[in-house]
Design an enzyme around this catalytic site. Structure first.
Site, mmCIF file in Angstrom:
data_model
loop_
_atom_site.group_PDB
_atom_site.id
_atom_site.type_symbol
_atom_site.label_atom_id
_atom_site.label_comp_id
_atom_site.label_asym_id
_atom_site.label_seq_id
_atom_site.Cartn_x
_atom_site.Cartn_y
_atom_site.Cartn_z
ATOM 1 N N TYR A 101 0.882 -1.177 0.000
ATOM 2 C CA TYR A 101 0.000 0.000 0.000
ATOM 3 C C TYR A 101 0.913 1.219 0.000
ATOM 4 O O TYR A 101 1.591 1.476 0.991
ATOM 5 C CB TYR A 101 -0.891 0.024 1.247
ATOM 6 N N PRO A 155 -12.656 0.506 -1.659
ATOM 7 C CA PRO A 155 -11.954 -0.783 -1.619
ATOM 8 C C PRO A 155 -10.700 -0.836 -0.737
ATOM 9 O O PRO A 155 -10.249 -1.935 -0.418
ATOM 10 C CB PRO A 155 -11.597 -1.036 -3.083
ATOM 11 N N LYS A 185 -12.603 -4.719 2.294
ATOM 12 C CA LYS A 185 -13.657 -5.185 3.201
ATOM 13 C C LYS A 185 -14.969 -5.590 2.496
ATOM 14 O O LYS A 185 -15.795 -6.278 3.106
ATOM 15 C CB LYS A 185 -13.983 -4.084 4.229
HETATM 16 P P1 FAD Z 1 -22.472 -8.220 -6.112
HETATM 17 O O1 FAD Z 1 -21.180 -8.917 -6.286
HETATM 18 O O2 FAD Z 1 -22.636 -6.880 -6.714
HETATM 19 O O3 FAD Z 1 -23.604 -9.190 -6.654
HETATM 20 C C1 FAD Z 1 -24.914 -8.774 -6.885
HETATM 21 C C2 FAD Z 1 -25.506 -9.647 -7.962
HETATM 22 O O4 FAD Z 1 -26.871 -9.327 -8.132
HETATM 23 C C3 FAD Z 1 -24.839 -9.414 -9.306
HETATM 24 O O5 FAD Z 1 -24.448 -10.642 -9.865
HETATM 25 C C4 FAD Z 1 -25.914 -8.711 -10.137
HETATM 26 O O6 FAD Z 1 -25.813 -9.019 -11.505
HETATM 27 C C5 FAD Z 1 -27.163 -9.265 -9.496
HETATM 28 N N1 FAD Z 1 -28.349 -8.414 -9.657
HETATM 29 C C6 FAD Z 1 -28.443 -7.067 -9.557
HETATM 30 N N2 FAD Z 1 -29.696 -6.656 -9.752
HETATM 31 C C7 FAD Z 1 -30.425 -7.776 -9.981
HETATM 32 C C8 FAD Z 1 -31.793 -7.988 -10.260
HETATM 33 N N3 FAD Z 1 -32.639 -6.979 -10.352
HETATM 34 N N4 FAD Z 1 -32.207 -9.263 -10.455
HETATM 35 C C9 FAD Z 1 -31.350 -10.319 -10.388
HETATM 36 N N5 FAD Z 1 -30.032 -10.155 -10.122
HETATM 37 C C10 FAD Z 1 -29.582 -8.894 -9.918
HETATM 38 N N6 FAD Z 1 -13.992 -5.266 -2.866
HETATM 39 C C11 FAD Z 1 -12.775 -5.513 -2.408
HETATM 40 O O7 FAD Z 1 -12.670 -5.950 -1.267
HETATM 41 N N7 FAD Z 1 -11.669 -5.295 -3.212
HETATM 42 C C12 FAD Z 1 -11.799 -4.852 -4.507
HETATM 43 O O8 FAD Z 1 -10.814 -4.690 -5.216
HETATM 44 C C13 FAD Z 1 -13.085 -4.585 -5.002
HETATM 45 N N8 FAD Z 1 -13.271 -4.126 -6.280
HETATM 46 C C14 FAD Z 1 -14.558 -3.873 -6.718
HETATM 47 C C15 FAD Z 1 -14.783 -3.401 -8.010
HETATM 48 C C16 FAD Z 1 -16.074 -3.090 -8.473
HETATM 49 C C17 FAD Z 1 -16.288 -2.572 -9.878
HETATM 50 C C18 FAD Z 1 -17.179 -3.279 -7.604
HETATM 51 C C19 FAD Z 1 -18.594 -2.950 -8.054
HETATM 52 C C20 FAD Z 1 -16.941 -3.782 -6.308
HETATM 53 C C21 FAD Z 1 -15.645 -4.067 -5.861
HETATM 54 N N9 FAD Z 1 -15.406 -4.574 -4.576
HETATM 55 C C22 FAD Z 1 -14.161 -4.819 -4.126
HETATM 56 C C23 FAD Z 1 -16.468 -4.867 -3.672
HETATM 57 C C24 FAD Z 1 -16.836 -6.346 -3.708
HETATM 58 O O9 FAD Z 1 -16.598 -6.878 -4.974
HETATM 59 C C25 FAD Z 1 -18.302 -6.397 -3.339
HETATM 60 O O10 FAD Z 1 -18.419 -5.937 -2.004
HETATM 61 C C26 FAD Z 1 -18.907 -7.783 -3.478
HETATM 62 O O11 FAD Z 1 -19.024 -8.120 -4.835
HETATM 63 C C27 FAD Z 1 -20.288 -7.808 -2.813
HETATM 64 O O12 FAD Z 1 -20.949 -8.979 -3.145
HETATM 65 P P2 FAD Z 1 -22.509 -8.997 -3.327
HETATM 66 O O13 FAD Z 1 -22.836 -10.415 -3.648
HETATM 67 O O14 FAD Z 1 -23.153 -8.324 -2.190
HETATM 68 O O15 FAD Z 1 -22.821 -8.051 -4.566
HETATM 69 C C1 DHB Z 2 -7.108 -6.125 -3.459
HETATM 70 C C2 DHB Z 2 -8.088 -5.197 -3.380
HETATM 71 C C3 DHB Z 2 -8.119 -4.334 -2.304
HETATM 72 O O1 DHB Z 2 -9.084 -3.426 -2.208
HETATM 73 C C4 DHB Z 2 -7.158 -4.395 -1.317
HETATM 74 O O2 DHB Z 2 -7.203 -3.523 -0.287
HETATM 75 C C5 DHB Z 2 -6.190 -5.350 -1.392
HETATM 76 C C6 DHB Z 2 -6.165 -6.223 -2.476
HETATM 77 C C7 DHB Z 2 -7.080 -7.033 -4.619
HETATM 78 O O3 DHB Z 2 -7.925 -6.890 -5.507
HETATM 79 O O4 DHB Z 2 -6.194 -7.901 -4.681
#
Ligand code: FAD
Ligand code: DHB
Length: 391
Positions: free
Chosen positions: A202, A294, A298
């Site tokens: 970081y 991010p 978490k």
């Molecule tokens: P999601 O993964 O968003 O899943 C929700 C699902 O619901 C999706 O598949 C979507 O298609 C579906 N959906 C939505 N609306 C509908 C509907 N109306 N009907 C049916 N299905 C629907 N966290 C980290 O810790 N590190 C990272 O580097 C990081 N990068 C990220 C990058 C991006 C672009 C995003 C958006 C998030 C990132 N996050 C990251 C956060 C982490 O990925 C999310 O917290 C995690 O995906 C949460 O999971 P979830 O299942 O709650 O939601």
């Molecule tokens: C990654 C993402 C993060 O947000 C982080 O704090 C550490 C690692 C990753 O995508 O590997």
């Protein structure tokens, strides 16, 4: 369609919930708007907390993770051209984290669900939740071919992410949203080159934050702070490597290794909490209820905490008839959510350069970093939060 628990969304939250319910003998149906390939390829989180790893093992979704996941005992902070390692097991009484990408967690859970679980319907989009405050909630949905249908359930869990429809079924007058947007985003790349450092880095630099992470011994995952609104296409591969090199410069001659970039994308940064996380027979889990920036990784881990809590409460209801845990769901989750919000906000502010910061504030930021890397109690506090709050 009739079932006990209707689940909207097959991200990590919805998929893991279906798996936990299956293990508890509770029926569910999952609907997902996108197709399977899209869900399996969507590049997102990479770090699993110790508690998340334990849950995936208990859920029997650990076989490939334990073979291919990379256990990490620490991270390094880099500022003023020097690296400062933090060793988690020493600071936390043995805790560590694992690098195993969200894409892989989803692939594993999807294949298990299709083999052993209840229906998992792709390209089936929820249009809305009806009767959320009754014992017979339902989900209206539409398939790709335009045909429509309804899931009748005893409970609905909306795991449909920030853009989902589940949240809308809670009357506005009962809701409170807490939100903050940041003036920067992350430009993330995947590159076919071995990670330049064994541990995550970081880096705080006057040009902006940089994060060096990885996906495997041959694939690196790197991020750069960029202004909000940046288009990934505005950055050439060479510019990205030059910028990573500058922001990660050290006095000991170590350098970021370059390689072919296979993916580029920009993630906006946002803090968001929706209260309450439940209404009658409807429960919100994961990004549907909260977003963290991010920094500190978490997001995915919080989603896991929510679904563990709702699965435990549903199991308790089925086994004892008591809905005490279901009624406590929102409060129970929000305790953990706000701790993660605080940590992610602090980590973001600690490491990013704010375009509006004064030179005085820049100096304070460095003083905060210096305090963390030179004070055992501050290091311990950070290591405990990074490796995860108890489930
Ligand atoms: P999601 O993964 O968003 O899943 C929700 C699902 O619901 C999706 O598949 C979507 O298609 C579906 N959906 C939505 N609306 C509908 C509907 N109306 N009907 C049916 N299905 C629907 N966290 C980290 O810790 N590190 C990272 O580097 C990081 N990068 C990220 C990058 C991006 C672009 C995003 C958006 C998030 C990132 N996050 C990251 C956060 C982490 O990925 C999310 O917290 C995690 O995906 C949460 O999971 P979830 O299942 O709650 O939601
Ligand atoms: C990654 C993402 C993060 O947000 C982080 O704090 C550490 C690692 C990753 O995508 O590997």
């Amino acid at each position: 369609i009739k079932t006990t628990v209707g689940i909207i969304g097959a991200g990590p939250a919805g998929l893991l919930l279906a798996r936990l319910l299956l293990r508890a003998g509770i029926e569910s149906v999952v609907i997902e708007a996108k197709d399977r390939e899209y869900v399996e390829q969507r590049q997102r989180a990479g770090i699993l907390e110790q508690g998340t790893v334990d849950v995936l093992r208990e859920a029997g979704a650990h076989e490939r993770m334990d073979k291919e996941g990379l256990v990490h005992d620490g991270v390094e902070f880099l500022f003023n051209k020097k690296r400062y390692p933090l060793h988690f097991p020493t600071l936390t009484g043995g805790r560590s984290v694992m690098i195993y990408a969200q894409t892989e967690v989803c692939k594993d859970l999807i294949s298990l669900q299709l083999k052993e679980g209840g229906p998992l319907l792709f390209e089936t989009k929820a249009l809305g939740v009806d009767g959320a405050n009754t014992p017979n909630p339902s989900i209206r949905f539409e398939r790709k071919d335009g045909s429509t249908g309804t899931i009748h359930a005893d409970y609905v869990v909306a795991c449909d992410g920030y853009w989902g429809v589940g949240r809308e079924a809670i009357p506005k007058e009962l809701c409170q949203d807490y939100e903050r947007t940041y003036p920067f985003s992350w430009l993330g790349i995947l590159a076919d080159v071995p990670p330049s450092n064994d541990e995550l880095i970081y880096a705080r630099h006057p040009r902006g934050f940089a994060l060096l992470s990885m996906r495997s011994p041959t694939v690196s995952r790197y991020y750069l702070q960029v202004p909000a609104g940046t288009d990934a296409k505005d950055w050439s591969d060479e510019q990205i490597w030059d910028e990573l090199e500058k922001r990660c410069e050290t006095t000991d001659g170590w350098k970021v290794q370059r390689g072919p970039i296979t993916q580029k994308s920009v993630t906006p940064m946002r803090s968001f909490v929706h209260e309450p996380m439940a209404y009658g027979s409807l429960f919100l889990a994961g990004d549907a209820a909260h977003i963290v920036p991010p920094t500190g990784a978490k997001g995915l881990n919080l989603a896991v905490g929510d679904v563990v809590t709702v699965a435990r409460a549903l199991k308790h209801k089925v086994q004892t008839g008591s809905d005490d845990l279901l009624r406590a769901y929102s409060e129970t989750c929000l305790q953990r959510v706000w701790q993660a919000e605080r940590f992610s906000y602090d980590m973001t502010n600690l490491l990013h350069t704010d375009p509006n910061a004064t030179p005085f504030e820049d100096k304070l930021q460095i003083a905060r970093l210096q305090r963390i890397v030179s004070t055992p109690s501050a290091e311990t506090d950070l290591a405990l939060a990074y490796t995860g709050f108890p489930l």
